[in-house]
Design a protein around this motif. Sequence first.
Motif, PDB file in Angstrom:
ATOM      1  N   SER A 179      39.728  27.722  47.536  1.00  0.00           N
ATOM      2  CA  SER A 179      38.888  27.840  48.719  1.00  0.00           C
ATOM      3  C   SER A 179      39.703  27.785  49.994  1.00  0.00           C
ATOM      4  CB  SER A 179      37.830  26.750  48.714  1.00  0.00           C
ATOM      5  OG  SER A 179      38.463  25.512  48.516  1.00  0.00           O
ATOM      6  N   ASN A 180      40.940  27.382  49.903  1.00  0.00           N
ATOM      7  CA  ASN A 180      41.760  27.425  51.111  1.00  0.00           C
ATOM      8  C   ASN A 180      43.222  27.536  50.707  1.00  0.00           C
ATOM      9  OD1 ASN A 180      42.837  24.787  50.534  1.00  0.00           O
ATOM     10  ND2 ASN A 180      40.852  24.021  51.174  1.00  0.00           N
ATOM     11  N   LEU A 181      44.080  27.575  51.681  1.00  0.00           N
ATOM     12  CA  LEU A 181      45.482  27.853  51.400  1.00  0.00           C
ATOM     13  C   LEU A 181      46.234  26.646  50.867  1.00  0.00           C
ATOM     14  CD1 LEU A 181      46.539  30.162  54.339  1.00  0.00           C
ATOM     15  CD2 LEU A 181      45.976  30.760  52.015  1.00  0.00           C
ATOM     16  N   HIS A 182      45.554  25.495  50.789  1.00  0.00           N
ATOM     17  CA  HIS A 182      46.317  24.310  50.368  1.00  0.00           C
ATOM     18  C   HIS A 182      46.616  24.319  48.879  1.00  0.00           C
ATOM     19  CE1 HIS A 182      45.942  21.776  54.117  1.00  0.00           C
ATOM     20  NE2 HIS A 182      45.413  22.938  54.408  1.00  0.00           N
ATOM     21  N   SER A 183      45.946  25.223  48.131  1.00  0.00           N
ATOM     22  CA  SER A 183      46.237  25.280  46.697  1.00  0.00           C
ATOM     23  C   SER A 183      47.492  26.080  46.411  1.00  0.00           C
ATOM     24  CB  SER A 183      45.086  25.934  45.934  1.00  0.00           C
ATOM     25  OG  SER A 183      43.924  25.895  46.680  1.00  0.00           O
ATOM     26  N   LEU A 184      48.127  26.627  47.458  1.00  0.00           N
ATOM     27  CA  LEU A 184      49.316  27.423  47.224  1.00  0.00           C
ATOM     28  C   LEU A 184      50.498  26.541  46.910  1.00  0.00           C
ATOM     29  CD1 LEU A 184      49.195  30.078  50.065  1.00  0.00           C
ATOM     30  CD2 LEU A 184      48.825  30.454  47.658  1.00  0.00           C
ATOM     31  N   THR A 208      40.771  23.747  60.576  1.00  0.00           N
ATOM     32  CA  THR A 208      41.388  24.554  61.629  1.00  0.00           C
ATOM     33  C   THR A 208      41.531  25.986  61.182  1.00  0.00           C
ATOM     34  OG1 THR A 208      42.765  22.617  61.961  1.00  0.00           O
ATOM     35  CG2 THR A 208      43.258  24.551  63.304  1.00  0.00           C
ATOM     36  N   TRP A 209      41.986  26.140  59.937  1.00  0.00           N
ATOM     37  CA  TRP A 209      42.200  27.479  59.425  1.00  0.00           C
ATOM     38  C   TRP A 209      40.904  28.254  59.368  1.00  0.00           C
ATOM     39  CZ3 TRP A 209      41.596  30.003  54.443  1.00  0.00           C
ATOM     40  CH2 TRP A 209      42.333  31.185  54.352  1.00  0.00           C
ATOM     41  N   LEU A 262      56.157  36.597  57.790  1.00  0.00           N
ATOM     42  CA  LEU A 262      57.616  36.509  57.819  1.00  0.00           C
ATOM     43  C   LEU A 262      58.077  35.057  57.695  1.00  0.00           C
ATOM     44  CD1 LEU A 262      59.609  38.772  58.077  1.00  0.00           C
ATOM     45  CD2 LEU A 262      59.666  38.416  60.527  1.00  0.00           C
ATOM     46  N   LEU A 263      57.356  34.165  58.357  1.00  0.00           N
ATOM     47  CA  LEU A 263      57.666  32.745  58.260  1.00  0.00           C
ATOM     48  C   LEU A 263      57.619  32.271  56.814  1.00  0.00           C
ATOM     49  CD1 LEU A 263      55.816  30.817  61.093  1.00  0.00           C
ATOM     50  CD2 LEU A 263      58.256  30.904  60.656  1.00  0.00           C
ATOM     51  N   TRP A 264      56.571  32.675  56.118  1.00  0.00           N
ATOM     52  CA  TRP A 264      56.412  32.270  54.731  1.00  0.00           C
ATOM     53  C   TRP A 264      57.559  32.795  53.885  1.00  0.00           C
ATOM     54  CZ3 TRP A 264      53.252  29.233  51.798  1.00  0.00           C
ATOM     55  CH2 TRP A 264      53.277  29.437  50.426  1.00  0.00           C
ATOM     56  N   ARG A 280      56.411  26.800  55.684  1.00  0.00           N
ATOM     57  CA  ARG A 280      55.084  26.654  55.125  1.00  0.00           C
ATOM     58  C   ARG A 280      54.029  27.458  55.868  1.00  0.00           C
ATOM     59  NH1 ARG A 280      54.571  20.852  55.632  1.00  0.00           N
ATOM     60  NH2 ARG A 280      52.354  21.128  55.277  1.00  0.00           N
ATOM     61  N   SER A 281      54.397  27.946  57.038  1.00  0.00           N
ATOM     62  CA  SER A 281      53.523  28.872  57.765  1.00  0.00           C
ATOM     63  C   SER A 281      52.093  28.366  57.877  1.00  0.00           C
ATOM     64  CB  SER A 281      53.594  30.253  57.093  1.00  0.00           C
ATOM     65  OG  SER A 281      52.841  31.183  57.800  1.00  0.00           O
ATOM     66  N   LEU A 282      51.130  29.184  57.549  1.00  0.00           N
ATOM     67  CA  LEU A 282      49.741  28.824  57.799  1.00  0.00           C
ATOM     68  C   LEU A 282      49.249  27.675  56.937  1.00  0.00           C
ATOM     69  CD1 LEU A 282      47.984  32.261  58.271  1.00  0.00           C
ATOM     70  CD2 LEU A 282      48.524  30.563  59.980  1.00  0.00           C
ATOM     71  N   THR A 283      49.948  27.373  55.844  1.00  0.00           N
ATOM     72  CA  THR A 283      49.449  26.292  54.999  1.00  0.00           C
ATOM     73  C   THR A 283      49.609  24.933  55.686  1.00  0.00           C
ATOM     74  OG1 THR A 283      51.563  26.041  53.904  1.00  0.00           O
ATOM     75  CG2 THR A 283      49.982  27.517  52.894  1.00  0.00           C
ATOM     76  N   MET A 284      50.351  24.934  56.793  1.00  0.00           N
ATOM     77  CA  MET A 284      50.493  23.687  57.551  1.00  0.00           C
ATOM     78  C   MET A 284      49.200  23.294  58.212  1.00  0.00           C
ATOM     79  SD  MET A 284      54.118  23.583  59.554  1.00  0.00           S
ATOM     80  CE  MET A 284      53.265  24.290  60.902  1.00  0.00           C
TER      81      MET A 284
END
Lengths: 498, 113, 320
Positions: free
Chosen positions: C178-183, C251-252, C235-237, C242-246
């Motif tokens: 459901s969100n990017l934290h599972s990456l 917020t996301w 590109l950061l990723w 950690r890019s957007l997963t931060m």
Amino acid sequence: MMVLIVIIPFSGALICLLMPKRMRGYAGLAAAAATCLTVFLLAFIPGGEDTFHHALGGWGRPLGIELQADGLSIIFLLLTSVTAFLISIYAGPYFDSPREQKTADYHFWTLWLLLWGGLNALYVSSDIFNMYVLLELISLAAVALTTLKEEAEALIAALRYLMAAMLGSLVFLLGVAFLYAEYGVLDLGGLGVQVQTTLPTITAFGLMVFGMLIKTALFPLHFWLPAAHGNAPAPVSAILSALVIKSSYFMLLRIWFEIFPSITTYAAAQLLGAMGAFAILWGSFQAVRQERLKLLVAHSTVSQIGYLFLLFPLTIAQITGEQGASWNMQAWTGGICQTVSHAAAKAALFLAVGNIIHALGTDRLISLRDIKGRLPLSVFTIGIAGVNLMGLPPSGGFVAKWMLLNAVISSGQWWWIPIIVLGSLLTAGYVFLMLGHVFAPSRKAVVLQSVPPALEISAFALALCAIFIGFTTSGIIDLLQMGFHTMPMPEAITWRLP
Amino acid sequence: MTELDSFLLYALTAVILFALGLSSLLSRRHLLRKIMGLNIMSAGAFLLFISVAHRNGKVFADPVPQAMVITGIVVSISATGFALALARRIRKKTGLTSLDYREEPSPENHNRP
Amino acid sequence: MTDTLFDMTLCAALILAAWRVLHSSDHFQAVVLFITFGLILALAWVRLEAPDIAIAEAAVGASLAGVMLLDALRVMRSVGKEHEQEKRWTSVAKLPSFHLFFSFATVLILSVVLISAVTELSDAQGGLTDLVHAELEGSGTKHPVTAVLLNFRGYDTWIELGVLLLAVLGVLSIRECSNLHSLAPPVATTIVLENLVRGIMPLVLLVSGYLLWRGGFAPGGAFQAGVVLGAGCILLWMAGHRSLTMLHDATWRILLILGFLAFLALGSYSLLSTGVFLAYDRQYASIQIFLLESAATLSIGTTLAGLMLALQPLKKDLPR
């Protein structure tokens, strides 16, 4: 205010996204109720001159986008609201029940409310590029909803659906490009008066119609439908077969009768009717051969869509200029009645079938005999929906086919008669196939999972709606009489009852 | 005269691209080719819009088709991203790289709920 | 004369690249040619006086689509992977020849029809250019494309932001997260890439902001700024950050819907105050447009980056 029918579901979608998982069902249901209420207010409370017309951003056409609701819009809006509301009532308990937990419910409500908002926006739009973007919104939401069941068959069917939908949209977009290149405007009214018979215009016509035919899954372009509708979770199947299919059909009506009435020909109408005839026969034939319940119902959709396309040959007289032909109104009433009653009946059928699959735990037709007298409401719903699909009185389906037959006889196009009759017979074939299995004896003692009452009641309510349509024909005729008067039309299209 | 010729050149290229993309979608089996075919088709449609915009332009090129194409590019990348995600998931779940498959009949399948 | 020669070369290159994408036997070659196609197409946009679209095409059509395709190709090519279900699917070897013949015939007939139709298109009539020109003064922006996108036909832009949102939601549901934290955490990469990205990122942000600001009077705008931003996050990723997963989950989500929400909020506000949806205040139009564009930039960047990032390996898929 007309814009609210779009704002409310979209706001609901955003709220559902931001809420914690437990609250989403309630928020979604509230948004569904609010949307349904708004549509009813729009349709039935008399408003001023501007109720059915809105220039977005204050910019009128052709520079800006305008919203316009005419009789056809109101009919489709009402049909969508009632069906969508009842499906929403079904969806909440469905996704909460433990057996369906393996169906991911991450974003059902957001996706569904965005879809619904898109449908509403499409029915009141009057700009062809706006319609393209809305069609993409609807398709993408529909595909995303189809993928909620994480099985491989569902994913494969979803990708096929996505590619077919994109193909249809792109072909439509190319048609829009040709039209803009020729005439420099994008609004339905402006195009309707300017369109002439030139090669680019005919090409645009062909492209746009073809694009919508793929999306409406008319034979032989129906290859994507059975798997997609048959492998989705029950409420999603209902949404797809009852509502999403109707949206591209609506576009087809707009294209045929608003933009290009001066260049549609008798031959083209007969071609569409012929494809519809093949759809009716092929769809029901395939339905009878199925072993899985949901695939049977999905093939039934392919078949029932065919009836919708009989509208085109039967209304051709209206376009070629024969004033006051009485069968026009019969054909229109029949076609619209078929649209509305099919939406309600098919949704009811998919939901009731969903209940049974939920209870039994299997999709196989043969396993129906294990019900053994339990789940009476769901079985009764299947019966009523079947009556509607077959066209037996006193259902909306009966009125639809009766009107269509009348129109066929009055207009002298007698070759559609055997198709309609044969279609009904084949439909009876698969309906009785289903019911026959329900009443067949079985020696297995199967424990049924309990089905929440809301699921059964909402399915039954939808089936009742399908019957109710049969009694509202005069209301439908009144709405159709509102005609397309809000958009300037060539002189040839005027309505007169005998 | 050159104005019209340049329009005709780009418009013809546009429809040829559309046809090429369509043939990739219809005749290639592999999912990535199909998706690339869809993208080339949309490029063709956009090219037709922009050549019309160029032809129409007086003080500046017709901005309405340009706005339409920007919208179209965004819609196209959304659909492509989603399609690729689906294709990857299908590959991981079943090993297939195309949508034409035959399901092996196996003894478990008949009794499977 | 040189103009026409240039145009003809450009068109020939486009058709050749598209042909090779279709016909080359190696999938990798096809994807690379697809990226090339996108870049040549960007040149064509410049030639046709559509610089806004050139920027969008180069960033989205060539780069983003290309990166997604390359990553997908990697997945498609991986051999010997453990599949989740037992192998009961077999690919059909070849498409039946009837199917191929039919598709070939369809494409041929369609091409003939389309080519004839194009040659018979009527002459230029200006389309909607004059209308835009007339109303540009009071629209709150000096750039015609921005005026159309944000003001005259802002409704379409709003819907299109909804389409973007739908796509990322769809990708997330397929990935069962459901969100990017599972990456799983990003893979550390070479020192060259790390330092390169470290140097480029401020430039990316600067270019993004510049494009956003510039859209008010020259080619640029929310979309171009958004895609540059999104490309920067990706590109950061790739450089191991950690890019957007931060970002916090809430917020996301808010960033994802910000553009759509901004349009909805402004539209509802104007509906309540003037009775017209999405109408701008004559005086404050340029400020309102800039606010909407900023919100849209953030959304577009987050969503496009999300489309790519959501496809990266999940924590639960990593081998123990």
